[in-house]
Design a protein around this motif. Structure first.
Motif, short mmCIF file in Angstrom:
data_model
loop_
_atom_site.label_atom_id
_atom_site.label_comp_id
_atom_site.label_asym_id
_atom_site.label_seq_id
_atom_site.Cartn_x
_atom_site.Cartn_y
_atom_site.Cartn_z
N UNK A 163 37.12 45.45 38.82
CA UNK A 163 37.18 44.51 37.69
C UNK A 163 36.94 45.25 36.38
N UNK A 164 36.00 46.18 36.40
CA UNK A 164 35.72 46.97 35.21
C UNK A 164 36.93 47.82 34.81
N UNK A 165 37.60 48.44 35.82
CA UNK A 165 38.76 49.28 35.53
C UNK A 165 39.90 48.50 34.90
N UNK A 166 40.01 47.21 35.24
CA UNK A 166 41.14 46.41 34.77
C UNK A 166 40.74 45.37 33.73
N UNK A 169 37.46 48.63 55.09
CA UNK A 169 37.35 47.67 53.99
C UNK A 169 38.73 47.58 53.34
N UNK A 170 39.19 46.38 53.10
CA UNK A 170 40.50 46.19 52.48
C UNK A 170 40.40 45.44 51.18
N UNK A 171 41.14 45.90 50.18
CA UNK A 171 41.21 45.22 48.88
C UNK A 171 42.67 44.95 48.54
N UNK A 172 42.93 43.80 47.98
CA UNK A 172 44.27 43.48 47.46
C UNK A 172 44.13 43.11 45.99
N UNK A 173 44.80 43.86 45.14
CA UNK A 173 44.90 43.50 43.72
C UNK A 173 46.17 42.69 43.56
N UNK A 174 46.02 41.44 43.18
CA UNK A 174 47.18 40.56 42.99
C UNK A 174 47.58 40.56 41.52
N UNK A 175 48.87 40.81 41.27
CA UNK A 175 49.39 40.74 39.91
C UNK A 175 50.48 39.67 39.86
N UNK A 176 50.91 39.33 38.66
CA UNK A 176 51.83 38.20 38.52
C UNK A 176 53.20 38.48 39.13
N UNK A 177 53.80 39.60 38.73
CA UNK A 177 55.21 39.82 39.05
C UNK A 177 55.41 41.17 39.73
N UNK A 178 56.56 41.32 40.38
CA UNK A 178 56.85 42.53 41.15
C UNK A 178 56.80 43.77 40.26
N UNK A 179 57.34 43.69 39.05
CA UNK A 179 57.35 44.87 38.19
C UNK A 179 55.94 45.26 37.75
N UNK A 180 54.98 44.31 37.82
CA UNK A 180 53.59 44.63 37.46
C UNK A 180 52.92 45.50 38.50
N UNK A 181 53.43 45.52 39.73
CA UNK A 181 52.82 46.34 40.78
C UNK A 181 52.78 47.81 40.35
N UNK A 182 53.89 48.29 39.82
CA UNK A 182 53.94 49.69 39.37
C UNK A 182 53.00 49.91 38.19
N UNK A 183 52.89 48.94 37.28
CA UNK A 183 52.01 49.10 36.13
C UNK A 183 50.55 49.17 36.55
N UNK A 184 50.18 48.43 37.60
CA UNK A 184 48.82 48.52 38.13
C UNK A 184 48.57 49.92 38.68
N UNK A 231 40.62 43.40 30.55
CA UNK A 231 41.62 43.26 29.49
C UNK A 231 43.05 43.37 29.95
N UNK A 232 43.29 43.61 31.24
CA UNK A 232 44.66 43.71 31.78
C UNK A 232 45.10 42.34 32.27
N UNK A 233 45.89 41.63 31.45
CA UNK A 233 46.24 40.25 31.79
C UNK A 233 47.25 40.13 32.91
N UNK A 234 47.79 41.29 33.39
CA UNK A 234 48.73 41.22 34.51
C UNK A 234 48.02 40.97 35.84
N UNK A 235 46.68 41.17 35.89
CA UNK A 235 45.91 40.95 37.11
C UNK A 235 45.57 39.48 37.25
N UNK A 278 57.97 33.04 32.24
CA UNK A 278 56.68 33.48 31.70
C UNK A 278 56.87 34.17 30.35
N UNK A 279 57.85 35.09 30.29
CA UNK A 279 58.11 35.79 29.04
C UNK A 279 58.50 34.82 27.93
N UNK A 280 59.29 33.81 28.32
CA UNK A 280 59.71 32.80 27.34
C UNK A 280 58.49 32.06 26.79
N UNK A 281 57.58 31.67 27.68
CA UNK A 281 56.38 30.95 27.26
C UNK A 281 55.50 31.82 26.37
N UNK A 282 55.39 33.11 26.71
CA UNK A 282 54.59 34.01 25.91
C UNK A 282 55.17 34.17 24.51
#
Length: 456
Positions: free
Chosen positions: A35-38, A84-99, A40-44, A214-218
């Motif tokens: 949580x600390x590493x991310x 131990x398993x962790x899953x970071x969930x992001x909004x969209x497929x292209x966000x996976x690479x950004x994470x 301010x990252x609104x894609x999470x 989402x982009x349209x709403x933003x």
């Protein structure tokens, strides 16, 4: 007499149980650190964690033959990559690479012993962030899965980190329950693979549609001009259409239907000058001042456009399509009028404007991230070569169609959809770069036939 394997399993489950307080503390600490590493990252969207359950561990010991490779319960737990398993969930497929990119930038200290990475502020958490991602699973689908470990109280606790878009989390649940946990799966192997592949393709399309919404709403929330992004783009297109219909009539005595040409120019200008300029009011005002100024001058729609014939780009798609357009822009009057309009609107160097426009067209037709993460079954170097060949196939086919409606909005949407389907089908057929080149002409003709259907 009881089989020895079940004694080994019992020992391992008892050890898991006795270490559970340690594992729970580790999960909480890792969760807080991620949580600390991310921050301010609104894609999470969310972070989920779990400790391997007794039921799952018992099954995995037998399924993966851990009892053969390891002599003791401690060795089994030490070699269990997803204790131990962790899953970071992001909004969209292209966000996976950004994470993943953010993790690579943050965990930038390399452990010389095993090549895993950590941040100097936390030398207890290590991830193999530089491993090739995404990985290909046994089912043929891609996943962002990173091995790691956490050091606590003298224990090395293995951690598996996954990065998943919301649709991929949903897909993972479907596949896990219907396939991995389904003992009847192998009876319906081919049928299930085809069905699940179709489900995943539909989810990918859903992700793309949600991203657009989402982009349209933003954008609508950021624009303070009282109008939406879509309506502002339409306003620009109308201004372009009205202005050049008048100028064309003044120059040659009649006008053409410029609505679709104006629409793509409006989209281009909005993307280039407004959307990525944060809706800057000064830039918007300058755009309309340009329209008013052009309205007062006389424009020539009879004499040739002067362009440098030696056009070159490192991007094969832009290089191929660009050279074709330069060869026809003074021969095909539709293209001539279009580029007259573009160069009149844009105050800079014609060649720079030309190149910028081609970049916008390519991004409209081909998502670079999507294309560059295709053919992951091939070695990285071969995959890159195939990516370039596929981009070239698309560019050459557009040159063969040739007409200006290749850049009309409705056609580009159809081209994008058809090309995505075509590449996904190729992924199942191509086994190497050499194999691809051997059948390249056949692939091109197959794609060209599909493209011609769009323009029939």
């Amino acid at each position: 007499m009881r089989l020895k394997v079940f004694d080994t399993i019992d020992d391992t489950l008892r050890l898991l149980d006795s270490n559970m307080p340690l594992y729970r503390e580790a999960v909480e600490e890792i969760h807080d650190y991620l949580k600390y590493l991310f921050v301010g990252q609104d894609m999470i969207v969310d972070m989920n964690s779990r400790i391997k359950s007794k039921e799952s561990l018992r099954e995995k010991i037998i399924r993966n033959r851990f009892y053969v490779e390891n002599d003791t319960a401690q060795q089994i737990l030490d070699h269990l990559s997803d204790l131990i398993g962790f899953i970071i969930e992001c909004r969209f497929i292209e966000d996976e690479f950004h994470v993943l990119k953010h993790l690579r930038e943050t965990l930038n200290q390399k452990n010389a012993e095993d090549g895993y990475y950590y941040h100097e502020q936390n030398p207890n958490f290590f991830l193999d962030v530089q491993s090739r991602q995404p990985q290909i699973q046994k089912n043929g689908f891609a996943i962002y899965r990173i091995d790691g470990y956490y050091l606590k109280n003298g224990h090395k606790i293995n951690v598996e980190l996954q990065i998943k878009a919301l649709v991929h989390s949903f897909w993972g649940d479907i596949e896990h329950k219907l396939v991995y946990k389904n003992t009847n799966y192998y009876v319906y192997d081919d049928f299930m693979k085809e069905l699940l592949g179709s489900i995943k393709a539909n989810l990918t399309l859903t992700d793309h549609q949600l991203k657009i919404i989402y982009d349209q709403m933003q954008e609508e929330s950021r624009l303070d001009t009282g109008i939406t992004e879509n309506s502002f783009e339409q306003l620009i297109s109308k201004e372009i259409n009205d202005l050049f219909a008048l100028k064309l009539n003044e120059s040659i005595g009649f006008t053409l239907n410029l609505k679709k040409t104006s629409a793509i120019l409006g989209h281009y200008i909005f993307i280039k000058d407004i959307r990525y300029d944060g809706g800057n009011n000064d830039r918007i005002s300058a755009l309309f001042r340009t329209f008013r100024k052009m309205n007062a001058i006389k424009m020539d729609f009879e004499n040739e456009i002067e362009m440098d014939a030696n056009f070159h780009s490192q991007d094969i798609f832009i290089h191929t399509l660009g050279n074709h357009l330069i060869s026809v822009l003074n021969k095909d009057y539709d293209w001539f009028v279009f580029f007259k309009m573009l160069f009149a609107i844009e105050p800079g160097n014609n060649m720079e404007d030309f190149t910028l426009f081609l970049n916008v067209i390519k991004n409209y037709l081909v998502d670079n991230y999507w294309l560059n993460t295709s053919f992951l079954k091939l070695p990285m170097e071969e995959a890159e070569l195939v990516h370039n060949e596929c981009a070239k196939i698309l560019a050459v086919s557009l040159c063969e169609i040739g007409r200006i409606d290749i850049i009309h909005d409705d056609k580009m949407i159809a081209i994008n959809k058809a090309f995505v389907t075509f590449i996904e089908e190729l992924e199942t057929r191509v086994i190497s770069y050499h194999d691809f080149m051997q059948y390249q002409q056949a692939y091109y003709e197959e794609w060209l036939n599909r493209l011609k259907e769009i323009f029939s």
